[in-house]
Design an enzyme around this catalytic site. Sequence first.
Site, mmCIF file in Angstrom:
data_model
loop_
_atom_site.group_PDB
_atom_site.id
_atom_site.type_symbol
_atom_site.label_atom_id
_atom_site.label_comp_id
_atom_site.label_asym_id
_atom_site.label_seq_id
_atom_site.Cartn_x
_atom_site.Cartn_y
_atom_site.Cartn_z
ATOM 1 N NE ARG A 165 -4.047 -1.998 0.278
ATOM 2 C CZ ARG A 165 -4.130 -3.236 -0.188
ATOM 3 N NH1 ARG A 165 -3.133 -3.771 -0.873
ATOM 4 N NH2 ARG A 165 -5.215 -3.962 -0.013
ATOM 5 C CB SER A 240 -9.267 -2.311 3.777
ATOM 6 O OG SER A 240 -9.490 -3.599 3.294
ATOM 7 C CD GLU A 342 -6.333 0.489 2.088
ATOM 8 O OE1 GLU A 342 -7.437 0.974 1.845
ATOM 9 O OE2 GLU A 342 -5.834 -0.428 1.414
#
Length: 362
Positions: A165, A240, A342
């Site tokens: 990420r 998420s 996130e």
Amino acid sequence: MKIRENVNLSELTTMRLGGPTDFLIEIDTPEEISDAVEFAEEKNLPVYFLGAGANVIGLDEGFPGIIIKNNIKGFKILRENKNQLLLKVGGGEIWDDFVEFVSKKGYSGVEAMSKIPGTVGAAPVQNIGAYGQEVKDTLVSVEAFDTLIDEFIEIPASKMDFSYRHSIFNSGKDKGRYFILTCTFRLDKKNPEPPFYKSLQSYLDEHKISAYTPETIRDAVSNIRAEKLPDPKKIPSAGSFFKNIYLDASSAKLAEEKGVPIRKTEKLDASGKKYIEYKVNTGWLLENAGLKGKTFHGFKVSDKAALILINESATSSKDLELAKQEITDQVKKKFGLTLEQEPVEIKEEKPETNKVQKEDIS
Ligand code: EPU
């Protein structure tokens, strides 16, 4: 180039939060980006580049500036032979349309990332990934507009500093510097091979699927996602909301002492050296802290996939902040681990180290 004034970020984001932005500009061709940037310079306003708004959070104060939405479409085959496909895709294409296109043609490399919401141009920013695949594995390069020098450039994937990420586009000194216009991928004409991600393998076994093709894997992943993950078109969320956690050896030992399962995997770093990766499933932490299915300030910790926060009734990003704080505090208290958000907040993007460098010089 289409310009609209006073558009609420809640309209532009799947979490459905956020106040107004001064201008929303949609660009349909790479050339239009320079006009949009010129418009911003004339008005002396900051800019923010947006895809489908599936992994961003609008704040109550909105975005005092210009949101530029990438609407560049198109698939261009650069090279195709019996082994490989080199494909350039417009950044405004829907990610899953791209996955469908190549999977149907029998090319492998992105099928496990089926049904991830969002656009192609946004995919490298946080190096999207699911069921064992990440964008970094198939991306060759991007065409971008470099706002520092006002020029079109091509950036090879090797220069993007990819990890979980993470990329140069969402961190470090070049954060917010580039507008990704198109992405080029290299895909292999072959069938996906096991070992597959655990829950994917379980699904394949349960449904007695043993012919692994890009299409069968795409179907399996699509079905797993449909069961577990909310469709952002119908149920507001940003996918998420928390990241999974990667620890060093000593923190992993401490977490294990508190009963947290750690997945240890042998990996190779960029220089080819072996190291052990220690991963904690944040979904497990949330579930075992008793938070799954609970609602905080209008946000529900999904009872199907605990990493997802569903916006049930909230209209303010302050409520999201409060919900996040309560959830984070409870996990910290129980397991001693700190959760990280996130999706990113829509605000002026500044390089993360330039300021320090300038101070060093003076
Ligand atoms: N788990 C639980 N309870 C839960 C959820 C997960 O205990 O409620 C544990 C289980 O042990 C499970 C493990 O966590 O085996 C992994 O769960 P899952 O496969 O559902 O995936 P995830 O870690 O919750 C990540 C990505 C998803 C991606 C899936 C599948 C992140 C932040 N999220 O979720 O991506 O679809 O893996 O690969 O890495 C997204 O980024 O928005 C996203 C949806």
